[in-house]
Design a protein around this motif. Structure first.
Motif, mmCIF file in Angstrom:
data_model
loop_
_atom_site.group_PDB
_atom_site.id
_atom_site.type_symbol
_atom_site.label_atom_id
_atom_site.label_comp_id
_atom_site.label_asym_id
_atom_site.label_seq_id
_atom_site.Cartn_x
_atom_site.Cartn_y
_atom_site.Cartn_z
ATOM 1 N N ALA A 1 18.282 -54.329 42.944
ATOM 2 C CA ALA A 1 17.266 -54.693 43.650
ATOM 3 C C ALA A 1 15.809 -53.659 43.318
ATOM 4 C CB ALA A 1 17.519 -54.318 44.762
ATOM 5 N N GLY A 2 14.899 -54.126 43.347
ATOM 6 C CA GLY A 2 13.097 -53.768 43.153
ATOM 7 C C GLY A 2 12.538 -53.238 42.374
ATOM 8 N N VAL A 3 14.124 -53.571 40.871
ATOM 9 C CA VAL A 3 12.978 -53.425 39.992
ATOM 10 C C VAL A 3 12.964 -54.611 38.652
ATOM 11 C CG1 VAL A 3 14.328 -52.610 37.234
ATOM 12 C CG2 VAL A 3 15.323 -51.193 39.142
ATOM 13 N N GLY A 4 11.668 -54.691 38.327
ATOM 14 C CA GLY A 4 11.059 -55.522 37.616
ATOM 15 C C GLY A 4 10.679 -54.994 36.472
ATOM 16 N N ALA A 5 11.283 -56.159 34.959
ATOM 17 C CA ALA A 5 10.667 -56.186 33.983
ATOM 18 C C ALA A 5 9.879 -55.566 33.566
ATOM 19 C CB ALA A 5 11.433 -57.280 33.545
ATOM 20 N N GLY A 6 8.862 -54.764 33.899
ATOM 21 C CA GLY A 6 7.788 -54.625 33.393
ATOM 22 C C GLY A 6 6.682 -55.200 32.438
ATOM 23 N N ALA A 7 6.782 -56.351 32.801
ATOM 24 C CA ALA A 7 5.381 -57.172 32.165
ATOM 25 C C ALA A 7 5.818 -58.645 33.027
ATOM 26 C CB ALA A 7 5.998 -57.910 30.659
ATOM 27 N N GLY A 8 4.197 -59.085 33.569
ATOM 28 C CA GLY A 8 4.302 -60.423 33.645
ATOM 29 C C GLY A 8 4.624 -62.016 32.814
ATOM 30 N N SER A 9 4.081 -63.116 33.185
ATOM 31 C CA SER A 9 4.730 -64.253 32.865
ATOM 32 C C SER A 9 4.077 -64.399 31.500
ATOM 33 C CB SER A 9 4.865 -65.573 33.691
ATOM 34 O OG SER A 9 4.487 -65.245 34.110
ATOM 35 N N GLY A 10 5.303 -64.488 30.310
ATOM 36 C CA GLY A 10 4.875 -64.967 29.268
ATOM 37 C C GLY A 10 5.919 -65.504 28.274
ATOM 38 N N TYR A 11 5.439 -65.843 27.237
ATOM 39 C CA TYR A 11 7.685 -67.474 26.401
ATOM 40 C C TYR A 11 7.015 -67.422 25.616
ATOM 41 C CZ TYR A 11 8.007 -66.607 31.951
ATOM 42 O OH TYR A 11 7.914 -66.551 32.560
ATOM 43 N N LEU A 12 8.293 -67.279 24.634
ATOM 44 C CA LEU A 12 6.966 -67.700 23.233
ATOM 45 C C LEU A 12 8.456 -69.122 22.765
ATOM 46 C CD1 LEU A 12 5.747 -67.472 20.301
ATOM 47 C CD2 LEU A 12 7.768 -65.766 20.078
ATOM 48 N N VAL A 13 7.520 -69.937 22.487
ATOM 49 C CA VAL A 13 9.055 -71.240 22.153
ATOM 50 C C VAL A 13 8.328 -71.192 21.052
ATOM 51 C CG1 VAL A 13 8.765 -74.083 21.931
ATOM 52 C CG2 VAL A 13 8.411 -72.117 24.059
ATOM 53 N N ARG A 14 9.779 -71.918 19.688
ATOM 54 C CA ARG A 14 9.014 -71.916 18.239
ATOM 55 C C ARG A 14 10.550 -72.668 18.148
ATOM 56 N NH1 ARG A 14 9.991 -65.489 15.984
ATOM 57 N NH2 ARG A 14 10.988 -65.616 18.222
ATOM 58 N N TRP A 15 9.607 -73.713 17.237
ATOM 59 C CA TRP A 15 10.270 -75.264 16.426
ATOM 60 C C TRP A 15 10.497 -74.536 14.831
ATOM 61 C CZ3 TRP A 15 13.737 -78.726 17.053
ATOM 62 C CH2 TRP A 15 13.575 -79.952 15.828
ATOM 63 N N TRP A 16 11.762 -74.340 15.187
ATOM 64 C CA TRP A 16 12.069 -73.606 13.526
ATOM 65 C C TRP A 16 11.593 -74.182 12.142
ATOM 66 C CZ3 TRP A 16 12.461 -68.507 13.204
ATOM 67 C CH2 TRP A 16 11.986 -67.877 13.821
ATOM 68 N N PRO A 17 11.897 -75.848 12.701
ATOM 69 C CA PRO A 17 12.307 -76.110 10.589
ATOM 70 C C PRO A 17 10.634 -76.329 9.669
ATOM 71 C CG PRO A 17 13.465 -77.769 12.171
ATOM 72 C CD PRO A 17 12.383 -76.140 13.407
ATOM 73 N N THR A 18 9.607 -75.908 11.340
ATOM 74 C CA THR A 18 8.071 -76.128 10.945
ATOM 75 C C THR A 18 7.728 -74.721 10.272
ATOM 76 O OG1 THR A 18 6.845 -76.959 12.475
ATOM 77 C CG2 THR A 18 7.644 -78.682 10.959
ATOM 78 N N ARG A 19 8.331 -73.904 11.756
ATOM 79 C CA ARG A 19 7.834 -72.329 11.785
ATOM 80 C C ARG A 19 6.450 -71.878 13.371
ATOM 81 N NH1 ARG A 19 9.414 -68.258 9.566
ATOM 82 N NH2 ARG A 19 11.458 -68.201 7.482
ATOM 83 N N THR A 20 6.772 -73.514 14.109
ATOM 84 C CA THR A 20 5.418 -73.900 14.827
ATOM 85 C C THR A 20 5.995 -73.053 16.239
ATOM 86 O OG1 THR A 20 5.506 -75.995 14.459
ATOM 87 C CG2 THR A 20 4.718 -75.688 15.966
#
Length: 254
Positions: free
Chosen positions: A24-43
Motif C-alpha cells: 500500500a502507498g508504494v508507487g513504482a517510481g515512474a509514470g506511464s511508459g511501455y515498450l512494444v517489440r515485434w522480434w522477427p524484425t526488431r520493430t
C-alpha cells in the motif's frame, strides 16, 4: 513474438519507487511508459513517455533502435521524458538517417513538436487514424478523458494488443476490437473512488475487459497511494480470471 515491457506504470504522478510495488502507498517510481517489440524484425515502439521511462527504456534497448514513439495525450505523466529522448536523439542523429516517427494528438504536436530537430518526425493522429510501423498496424480510438486522449490497437501478424491509455468509464475497450489477445488497461482507483469518474477503478477495468472479450488483462496507471493488491482483486473479480499487475521491468509475451 510480440512483447510488452512495462517501463513505468504510476498514475498521475510517480511514486517513491524502490520498494515492493504490491504494498500500500508504494508507487513504482515512474509514470506511464511501455515498450512494444515485434522480434522477427526488431520493430520497437515506445508508447507513452512518463517520468522515469527514458532511463528504463535505455536499460531495455539502445534508444537509436526505436521504430516509432506514440504519445496518448499531453499530460506530463505521459510525455515528460520525451524531452530527454529528443535531446539524446538530436546529438546522436547522423545526416541521412531517417528521423524517428512520433505519433500523437494534434495538441501534443503543437506543444512538443519543436523537440528533436530533424531527429524526430512528428505526425498528428486522431480518432480512427491508422498507420503502419514496419510489420505493425496501429489504430487509434479517442477515450473518455480530457484533453484529447487516444487508446491504441497494435496489431502484428497473428497478435493483437490493446492499450486503453487514460479513460473514464464512458469509453469501451470494444472500440479497439473484440479480438484482443491482451488489453493493457488503466485502473487508477479502487471502487471507492469511482465517483471521481475521470479514470477507471480496478472493478471497472475488469468489467470493461470482459465486455470487450479480451483474452488477458493487465492493469496499470494505479494511483501510488492505493494498495495494488486491492485494486487487482477488484479487477480479477470483475474480469472473471487472473489479472496481471503492471510493474516496471515486467514483460508479457503474446
Amino acid at each position: 513474438m510480440l512483447t510488452l515491457t512495462v517501463l513505468g506504470c504510476d498514475g498521475s504522478h510517480a511514486g517513491p519507487g524502490g520498494l515492493d510495488p504490491q504494498r500500500a502507498g508504494v508507487g513504482a517510481g515512474a509514470g506511464s511508459g511501455y515498450l512494444v517489440r515485434w522480434w522477427p524484425t526488431r520493430t520497437a515502439v515506445w508508447v507513452d513517455a512518463g517520468p522515469g521511462t527514458f532511463a528504463a527504456l535505455q536499460r531495455a534497448m539502445a534508444p537509436d533502435g526505436l521504430s516509432a514513439i506514440v504519445l496518448s495525450h499531453r499530460h506530463r505523466d505521459h510525455t515528460s521524458d520525451l524531452a530527454g529522448f529528443a535531446e539524446q536523439a538530436r546529438w546522436s542523429h547522423r545526416p541521412g538517417e531517417p528521423p524517428v516517427p512520433v505519433l500523437a494528438p494534434a495538441e501534443v504536436v503543437a506543444e512538443l513538436g519543436h523537440l528533436g530537430g530533424g531527429a524526430l518526425a512528428w505526425t498528428a493522429v486522431a480518432d480512427g487514424a491508422e498507420t503502419i510501423v514496419g510489420p505493425l498496424r496501429l489504430r487509434f480510438a479517442r477515450t473518455d478523458h480530457e484533453p484529447e486522449t487516444l487508446a491504441l490497437r497494435l496489431e502484428a501478424p497473428g497478435r493483437r494488443l490493446g492499450y486503453s491509455a487514460d479513460t473514464g468509464p464512458g469509453w469501451s475497450a470494444s472500440a479497439l476490437g473484440r479480438d484482443l489477445d491482451l488489453l493493457l488497461c488503466e485502473a487508477t482507483y479502487s471502487a471507492a473512488e469511482e465517483r471521481i469518474g475521470v479514470h477507471l477503478s480496478g472493478r471497472q477495468a475488469g468489467r470493461m475487459a470482459r465486455a470487450a472479450g479480451a483474452r488477458r488483462l493487465v492493469i496499470t496507471h494505479r494511483w501510488a497511494a492505493l494498495p495494488a493488491a486491492a485494486v487487482r482483486r477488484e479487477a480479477e473479480e470483475a474480469f472473471g480470471g487472473p489479472v496481471g499487475q503492471a510493474v516496471p521491468g515486467r514483460g508479457y509475451s503474446l
